[in-house]
Design a protein around this motif. Sequence first.
Motif, mmCIF file in Angstrom:
data_model
loop_
_atom_site.group_PDB
_atom_site.id
_atom_site.type_symbol
_atom_site.label_atom_id
_atom_site.label_comp_id
_atom_site.label_asym_id
_atom_site.label_seq_id
_atom_site.Cartn_x
_atom_site.Cartn_y
_atom_site.Cartn_z
ATOM 1 N N HIS A 124 -116.259 -27.696 19.989
ATOM 2 C CA HIS A 124 -115.720 -29.182 19.417
ATOM 3 C C HIS A 124 -114.362 -29.071 20.370
ATOM 4 N N ARG A 125 -113.834 -27.707 20.920
ATOM 5 C CA ARG A 125 -112.470 -27.857 21.264
ATOM 6 C C ARG A 125 -112.583 -27.175 22.815
ATOM 7 N N ASN A 126 -111.986 -27.774 23.645
ATOM 8 C CA ASN A 126 -112.276 -27.686 25.255
ATOM 9 C C ASN A 126 -110.985 -27.261 25.721
ATOM 10 N N ALA A 127 -110.340 -26.221 25.394
ATOM 11 C CA ALA A 127 -109.085 -25.422 25.982
ATOM 12 C C ALA A 127 -109.106 -24.970 27.519
ATOM 13 N N GLY A 128 -108.009 -24.793 27.846
ATOM 14 C CA GLY A 128 -107.936 -24.158 29.285
ATOM 15 C C GLY A 128 -108.328 -22.573 29.040
ATOM 16 N N HIS A 129 -108.121 -21.931 27.978
ATOM 17 C CA HIS A 129 -108.611 -20.629 27.902
ATOM 18 C C HIS A 129 -109.737 -20.374 27.004
ATOM 19 N N VAL A 130 -110.125 -21.314 26.171
ATOM 20 C CA VAL A 130 -111.149 -21.012 25.049
ATOM 21 C C VAL A 130 -112.108 -22.400 25.007
ATOM 22 N N LEU A 131 -113.263 -21.908 24.606
ATOM 23 C CA LEU A 131 -114.200 -23.039 24.078
ATOM 24 C C LEU A 131 -114.207 -22.551 22.639
ATOM 25 N N GLU A 169 -114.711 -19.897 11.921
ATOM 26 C CA GLU A 169 -114.870 -20.586 13.578
ATOM 27 C C GLU A 169 -114.776 -19.628 14.481
ATOM 28 N N PHE A 170 -115.238 -19.884 15.630
ATOM 29 C CA PHE A 170 -115.060 -18.520 16.556
ATOM 30 C C PHE A 170 -114.937 -19.350 18.079
ATOM 31 N N TYR A 171 -114.660 -18.721 19.052
ATOM 32 C CA TYR A 171 -114.540 -19.332 20.354
ATOM 33 C C TYR A 171 -115.321 -18.151 21.391
ATOM 34 N N VAL A 172 -115.375 -18.846 22.625
ATOM 35 C CA VAL A 172 -115.794 -18.150 23.734
ATOM 36 C C VAL A 172 -114.192 -18.000 24.847
ATOM 37 N N SER A 173 -114.009 -16.841 25.215
ATOM 38 C CA SER A 173 -112.944 -16.830 26.140
ATOM 39 C C SER A 173 -113.450 -16.696 27.433
ATOM 40 N N ILE A 174 -112.711 -18.133 28.315
ATOM 41 C CA ILE A 174 -113.264 -18.196 29.671
ATOM 42 C C ILE A 174 -112.470 -17.922 30.534
ATOM 43 N N GLN A 175 -111.251 -16.988 29.996
ATOM 44 C CA GLN A 175 -110.389 -16.169 30.970
ATOM 45 C C GLN A 175 -110.030 -14.745 30.243
ATOM 46 N N ASN A 176 -109.457 -14.059 30.639
ATOM 47 C CA ASN A 176 -108.749 -13.073 30.139
ATOM 48 C C ASN A 176 -107.784 -13.429 29.167
ATOM 49 N N ASN A 177 -108.217 -13.063 27.783
ATOM 50 C CA ASN A 177 -107.152 -13.355 26.463
ATOM 51 C C ASN A 177 -106.604 -12.344 26.005
ATOM 52 N N MET A 178 -106.193 -11.347 26.577
ATOM 53 C CA MET A 178 -105.618 -10.133 25.947
ATOM 54 C C MET A 178 -104.092 -10.471 25.577
ATOM 55 N N GLN A 179 -103.405 -11.311 26.512
ATOM 56 C CA GLN A 179 -102.164 -11.764 25.978
ATOM 57 C C GLN A 179 -102.026 -13.047 24.899
ATOM 58 N N LYS A 219 -110.312 -32.944 25.992
ATOM 59 C CA LYS A 219 -109.367 -31.795 26.004
ATOM 60 C C LYS A 219 -109.137 -31.167 24.629
ATOM 61 N N GLU A 220 -108.801 -30.309 24.453
ATOM 62 C CA GLU A 220 -108.402 -29.361 23.058
ATOM 63 C C GLU A 220 -109.338 -29.917 22.111
ATOM 64 N N PHE A 221 -108.846 -30.092 20.836
ATOM 65 C CA PHE A 221 -109.849 -30.575 19.898
ATOM 66 C C PHE A 221 -110.403 -31.915 20.091
ATOM 67 N N MET A 222 -111.673 -32.301 19.930
ATOM 68 C CA MET A 222 -112.120 -33.542 20.188
ATOM 69 C C MET A 222 -112.774 -34.328 18.952
ATOM 70 N N GLY A 223 -112.298 -35.340 18.473
ATOM 71 C CA GLY A 223 -112.541 -35.989 17.112
ATOM 72 C C GLY A 223 -114.175 -36.792 17.394
ATOM 73 N N ASP A 224 -114.303 -37.010 18.734
ATOM 74 C CA ASP A 224 -115.595 -37.853 18.958
ATOM 75 C C ASP A 224 -116.660 -36.819 18.991
ATOM 76 N N LYS A 225 -117.578 -36.772 17.746
ATOM 77 C CA LYS A 225 -118.838 -35.785 17.904
ATOM 78 C C LYS A 225 -119.607 -36.184 18.788
ATOM 79 N N LYS A 226 -119.892 -37.219 19.590
ATOM 80 C CA LYS A 226 -120.756 -37.702 20.609
ATOM 81 C C LYS A 226 -120.337 -36.639 21.924
ATOM 82 N N LYS A 227 -119.181 -36.235 21.908
ATOM 83 C CA LYS A 227 -118.966 -35.286 22.962
ATOM 84 C C LYS A 227 -118.843 -33.746 22.774
#
Length: 259
Positions: A124-131, A169-179, A219-227
């Motif tokens: 439900h969150r589509n960020a630049g560094h994580v899902l 809650e958990f996330y997938v790192s879609i880039q190196n997220n050490m920092q 982008k980021e947290f999406m309130g519309d569950k259909k997305k």
Amino acid sequence: LVPPPPSQIGVSEKEAATIRADLEKQVRAIKKTGVIMETDEKSLEMTAKLQDATRTLIKLRYGDFGEKNIRVRFDLEFQSTIPDFAEKGMEGTLLIEMAPVRLIPCSVYNFLEIARTWKKGAFHRNAGHVLQAISRSDITKSMPFQEYSKEYPHKKGTLGYAGRPSGPEFYVSIQNNMQAHGPGSQQKHNPYEADCIIGTIIQGMEDGTVSRIHTMPGKEFMGDKKKWVLIRRMHILIPGDGPDGYVEFSNSPLVIPDE
């Protein structure tokens, strides 16, 4: 392969769970004091005891597979709002290999329990560094402490627990997220504290599934569950005589429960 009999470990699964629960309670109490647990002698002693008790419980509940790691498969449902729905349809899969139990047993155990008791969830969150995903299971508390190993950092393709304290809650790192999620991140009080890690995607990065999740229309947290991209089921896979060297240990219900 089946879990070893209690006589080989010295306690039953029920006894091991009770011992672990008591240690977890003590560790949570220490964390509440605000002490820097990664350098505090008492904290290190108690977290080590909790880790040892967790390894024992994993062996009794899920099995002892040596250096082989347990896996969890996600059955995904892409909704009609995803841009390529007409071309690729609704189905998708992610296959996660849990981190080694010798490194971060509490993080692994917590996620196995999430998967074993999975009810429903979604990215439900589509960020630049994580899902990031919502998690609904019998596990409702965050991790008892910020378990982390420098041998298993927040690289691209890893799964981590969101928040401080971390999870469920958990996330997938879609880039190196050490920092962003490694030691010393997200706060100034503790230079050692990091997000807890779960495991690594071994199927879903190269085939484009993760990239497809990243095309959720928002982008980021999406309130519309259909997305959202739904996580309909989770399957725990343990080493065995299956075609790929793994067999199914458990799976969540086919029907997603109501709110």
